[in-house]
Scaffold this active site. Structure first.
Site, short mmCIF file in Angstrom:
data_model
loop_
_atom_site.label_atom_id
_atom_site.label_comp_id
_atom_site.label_asym_id
_atom_site.label_seq_id
_atom_site.Cartn_x
_atom_site.Cartn_y
_atom_site.Cartn_z
N ASP A 18 2.82 3.94 3.38
CA ASP A 18 1.44 4.27 3.72
C ASP A 18 0.47 3.12 3.46
O ASP A 18 0.71 2.25 2.63
CB ASP A 18 0.97 5.53 2.98
CG ASP A 18 1.16 5.45 1.47
OD1 ASP A 18 2.15 4.84 1.02
OD2 ASP A 18 0.33 6.00 0.73
N HIS A 42 -5.17 -3.83 -3.02
CA HIS A 42 -6.24 -2.92 -2.62
C HIS A 42 -7.53 -3.65 -2.23
O HIS A 42 -8.53 -3.01 -1.95
CB HIS A 42 -6.55 -1.87 -3.71
CG HIS A 42 -5.42 -0.91 -3.95
ND1 HIS A 42 -5.62 0.35 -4.47
CD2 HIS A 42 -4.09 -1.01 -3.72
CE1 HIS A 42 -4.45 0.97 -4.57
NE2 HIS A 42 -3.50 0.16 -4.12
N GLU A 57 2.45 7.28 -0.95
CA GLU A 57 2.51 6.81 -2.34
C GLU A 57 1.13 6.68 -2.94
O GLU A 57 0.93 6.93 -4.12
CB GLU A 57 3.25 5.45 -2.41
CG GLU A 57 3.54 4.98 -3.83
CD GLU A 57 2.37 4.29 -4.52
OE1 GLU A 57 2.27 4.37 -5.76
OE2 GLU A 57 1.53 3.67 -3.83
N GLU A 58 0.16 6.29 -2.12
CA GLU A 58 -1.15 5.94 -2.64
C GLU A 58 -1.89 7.13 -3.28
O GLU A 58 -2.79 6.93 -4.09
CB GLU A 58 -2.03 5.31 -1.55
CG GLU A 58 -1.55 3.95 -1.08
CD GLU A 58 -1.65 2.86 -2.14
OE1 GLU A 58 -2.16 3.13 -3.24
OE2 GLU A 58 -1.21 1.74 -1.86
#
Length: 393
Positions: free
Chosen positions: A79, A362, A138-139
């Site tokens: 993702d 990020h 996952e995030e």
């Protein structure tokens, strides 16, 4: 080291990079990885590796070796993030406004797929089965748990994962024994007072004062209630209070996170946070309610597994490639796979100032040194080969 694996990955390097760039151009957020899942499925079809799709996205594939044995799982997440790409000069920049692969999951997916291509070439030599887990979401720390619920770890004896890592120099790879990633939990606290006119504070209970006092006092939990050799991070990242300049706030809403490496400490600190909230509110005659959501478990690398990874690194890439990245208080839901079987998690260095790939994960400028991808792909494959073809576990 298996030379066939190494040579296959070198031969597939351009293909691997192209696949990663395609995913980078088409990022998909958690539980929306439909195109990514389809692209992986097409490649598995070409390889003749049977797989099943998980709901709503993701895949689980099994490559059976030529000899009986254990099952080792290799995991890659897929993702992207709701981050605006700032790398405007990239030929493969994101085509989705406000979405970006800002954490390298596009490279994880491509590296694992390339590892599968290499392992197909030596499948008759494998004493057991390699399971490939292409994981969504996952995030937000939901994907691994859901994959486990849908059978990803059934029959698995060992599990291994990789994360590309911009803080580690390109060409270096780390897999430490013990703590690697922290638990990552979410805290929500609502304070209630009694609102009123800003010019008449004596008739009110100011929720802004309650919330502010709580935030200022909160770090005493870390500094005075926990062992200084046992790392803990408590952060309040969001605070909503008040509606107007001359209205004393009746409500305050706070959100934050707790990070630990020890589950006993984790429980103790969570309890202390709630006590601090309620007692601070009581001082001012207000009230407090806390919602505590467990996110990820700490990632604790099994000793035998991590040592086998380290051995694989030095055999495949040389002694100089072995690196020891300190534990991070970032979170990783790979931990849910480790709840089901022993395993370890490695960090493949991608930081290269000459290629401007040292930006934090990020961040909108995040990118990877693509020359490091062959290291990750080979580590996936060589580790699986080594695990299945040795008797130490």
């Amino acid at each position: 080291m298996n030379n066939t694996i190494k040579q296959t990955i070198l031969n597939k390097e351009e293909e691997m990079i192209a696949f990663r760039r395609d995913l980078h151009m088409h990022p998909e957020l958690q539980w929306q990885e439909f195109r990514t899942t389809d692209q992986v499925a097409k490649e598995l079809d070409k390889l003749g590796i049977p797989y099943r799709r998980t709901n709503p996205t993701g895949l689980i594939a099994d490559l059976k070796g030529g000899k009986p044995g254990k099952t080792v799982a290799l995991r890659a997440d897929m993702d992207a993030l709701p981050v605006q790409e700032l790398n405007q000069d990239l030929s493969y920049k994101s085509t989705e406004n406000g979405k970006m692969h800002a954490c390298g999951h596009d490279s994880h997916t491509s590296m694992l797929l390339t590892a599968a291509k290499a392992l197909v070439e030596v499948k008759d030599e494998l004493a057991g089965t390699v399971r490939f887990i292409f994981q969504p979401s996952e995030e937000n720390a939901e994907g691994a748990k859901e994959m486990v619920a849908q059978g990803a770890m059934e029959g698995v004896d060992h599990v291994f994962g990789i994360h590309i890592w911009s803080q580690t120099p390109s060409g270096k790879i780390s897999c430490v024994v013990g703590s690697s990633f922290a638990s990552a939990d979410i805290i929500e606290i609502d304070f209630k007072g009694q609102g009123g006119h800003g010019a008449m504070p004596h008739d009110t209970i100011d929720a802004a004062i309650i919330a502010s006092s709580f935030v200022m006092n909160l770090q005493a939990i870390v500094s005075r209630e926990t062992n200084p050799l046992d790392p803990v991070v408590v952060t309040i990242g969001k605070m909503e209070v008040g509606t107007r300049f001359n209205v004393i706030a009746e409500n305050a809403h706070l959100e934050g996170t707790l990070r630990c490496f020890n589950n006993t400490t984790r429980s103790k600190v969570a309890k202390s946070i709630e006590q601090y909230a309620k007692k601070t509110a009581a001082i001012y005659e207000g009230t407090a309610e806390m919602i505590y959501k467990q996110g990820t478990q700490p990632v604790i690398n099994d000793e035998k597994s991590a040592l086998l990874v380290q051995k694989t690194i030095t055999e495949s890439f040389g002694e100089d490639a072995l690196y020891f990245e300190p534990p991070t208080t970032g979170g990783e839901d790979f931990s849910y796979f480790q709840d089901e079987a022993s395993g370890s998690f490695a960090l493949v260095g991608s930081g290269n100032p000459a290629k401007d790939t040292e930006w934090a994960h990020h961040h909108g400028r995040f990118n990877i040194d693509e020359s490091a991808m062959k290291n990750g792909a080979e580590l996936y494959a060589q580790f699986a080969y080594n695990y299945l073809n040795q008797d130490e576990f």
